[in-house]
Design an enzyme around this catalytic site. Structure first.
Site, PDB file in Angstrom:
ATOM      1  N   LYS A 134     -13.691  56.466  43.258  1.00  0.00           N
ATOM      2  CA  LYS A 134     -15.098  56.894  43.188  1.00  0.00           C
ATOM      3  C   LYS A 134     -15.835  56.178  42.038  1.00  0.00           C
ATOM      4  O   LYS A 134     -15.210  55.571  41.165  1.00  0.00           O
ATOM      5  CB  LYS A 134     -15.142  58.419  43.045  1.00  0.00           C
ATOM      6  CG  LYS A 134     -14.599  59.169  44.283  1.00  0.00           C
ATOM      7  CD  LYS A 134     -14.774  60.680  44.137  1.00  0.00           C
ATOM      8  CE  LYS A 134     -14.284  61.427  45.370  1.00  0.00           C
ATOM      9  NZ  LYS A 134     -14.505  62.895  45.255  1.00  0.00           N
ATOM     10  N   ASN A 187     -14.694  63.267  40.191  1.00  0.00           N
ATOM     11  CA  ASN A 187     -13.245  63.477  40.103  1.00  0.00           C
ATOM     12  C   ASN A 187     -12.419  62.266  40.543  1.00  0.00           C
ATOM     13  O   ASN A 187     -11.312  62.415  41.055  1.00  0.00           O
ATOM     14  CB  ASN A 187     -12.844  64.763  40.834  1.00  0.00           C
ATOM     15  CG  ASN A 187     -13.222  64.749  42.295  1.00  0.00           C
ATOM     16  OD1 ASN A 187     -13.722  63.757  42.805  1.00  0.00           O
ATOM     17  ND2 ASN A 187     -12.960  65.856  42.972  1.00  0.00           N
ATOM     18  N   GLU A 208     -11.644  58.711  59.055  1.00  0.00           N
ATOM     19  CA  GLU A 208     -12.181  58.105  57.825  1.00  0.00           C
ATOM     20  C   GLU A 208     -11.872  56.605  57.751  1.00  0.00           C
ATOM     21  O   GLU A 208     -12.707  55.828  57.279  1.00  0.00           O
ATOM     22  CB  GLU A 208     -11.602  58.835  56.609  1.00  0.00           C
ATOM     23  CG  GLU A 208     -12.105  60.271  56.510  1.00  0.00           C
ATOM     24  CD  GLU A 208     -11.507  61.045  55.351  1.00  0.00           C
ATOM     25  OE1 GLU A 208     -10.660  60.492  54.615  1.00  0.00           O
ATOM     26  OE2 GLU A 208     -11.896  62.214  55.177  1.00  0.00           O
TER      27      GLU A 208
END
Ligand code: RTP
Ligand code: MG
Length: 143
Positions: A11, A114, A128
């Site tokens: 991320k 996170n 995904e």
């Protein structure tokens, strides 16, 4: 145990923190093979669609805003029991509840930022992976 594939996202917070290599190192040392990878800066549509299951949740807008705040690294990992194994390496969603030695314990600062995403089931993983990769972009090992 079955050989599975799962989707990983490093991320924006972990990319900004220069932790791509350390996180990849954990995957490889754990025996998960990186068989597809790309860096992307997601827009609202792409990030919002990815997390569509959370659309009605109070944290959805903040989640999409965070996921578009900087580049991410999206990868397909392959290995025995890869979905659960990857989630174990990641640790709990809230880093304050994550076990010692997990990625979120070591690299994440809050439940909102996170560090990593991992598919939560084989069915989610298939969806995904297809959301980010064409078949020809996935490169299983030949040696
Ligand atoms: P991810 O999908 O990102 O791998 O995370 P996860 O499975 O561990 O958690 P999930 O329930 O799918 O939630 C997706 C992301 O939304 C944020 N979240 N915030 N404030 C909250 O209660 C809350 N719950 C979830 C987290 O950033 C989580 O990674
Ligand atoms: Mg999730």
């Amino acid at each position: 145990m079955a050989i599975e594939r799962t989707l990983s996202i490093i991320k924006p917070d972990a990319v900004a923190g220069n932790h791509i290599g350390e996180i990849y190192d954990r995957f490889e040392k754990a025996g998960l093979k990186i068989i597809a990878t790309k860096m992307l800066h997601l827009d609202n549509d792409k990030a919002g669609g990815f997390y569509a299951e959370h659309q009605e949740r109070p944290f959805y807008n903040d989640l999409v805003s965070f996921m578009t705040s900087g580049p991410v690294v999206v990868s397909v990992l392959e290995g025995e029991n890869a979905v659960a194994h990857h989630r174990e390496l990641m640790g709990a969603t809230n880093p304050q509840e994550a076990s010692e030695g997990t990625i979120r314990k070591d690299f994440a600062n809050s439940i909102d930022e996170n560090a990593v995403h991992g598919s939560d089931s084989v069915t989610s993983a298939q969806r995904e992976i297809a959301y980010f990769f064409d078949d020809k972009e996935v490169c299983p090992r030949t040696r």
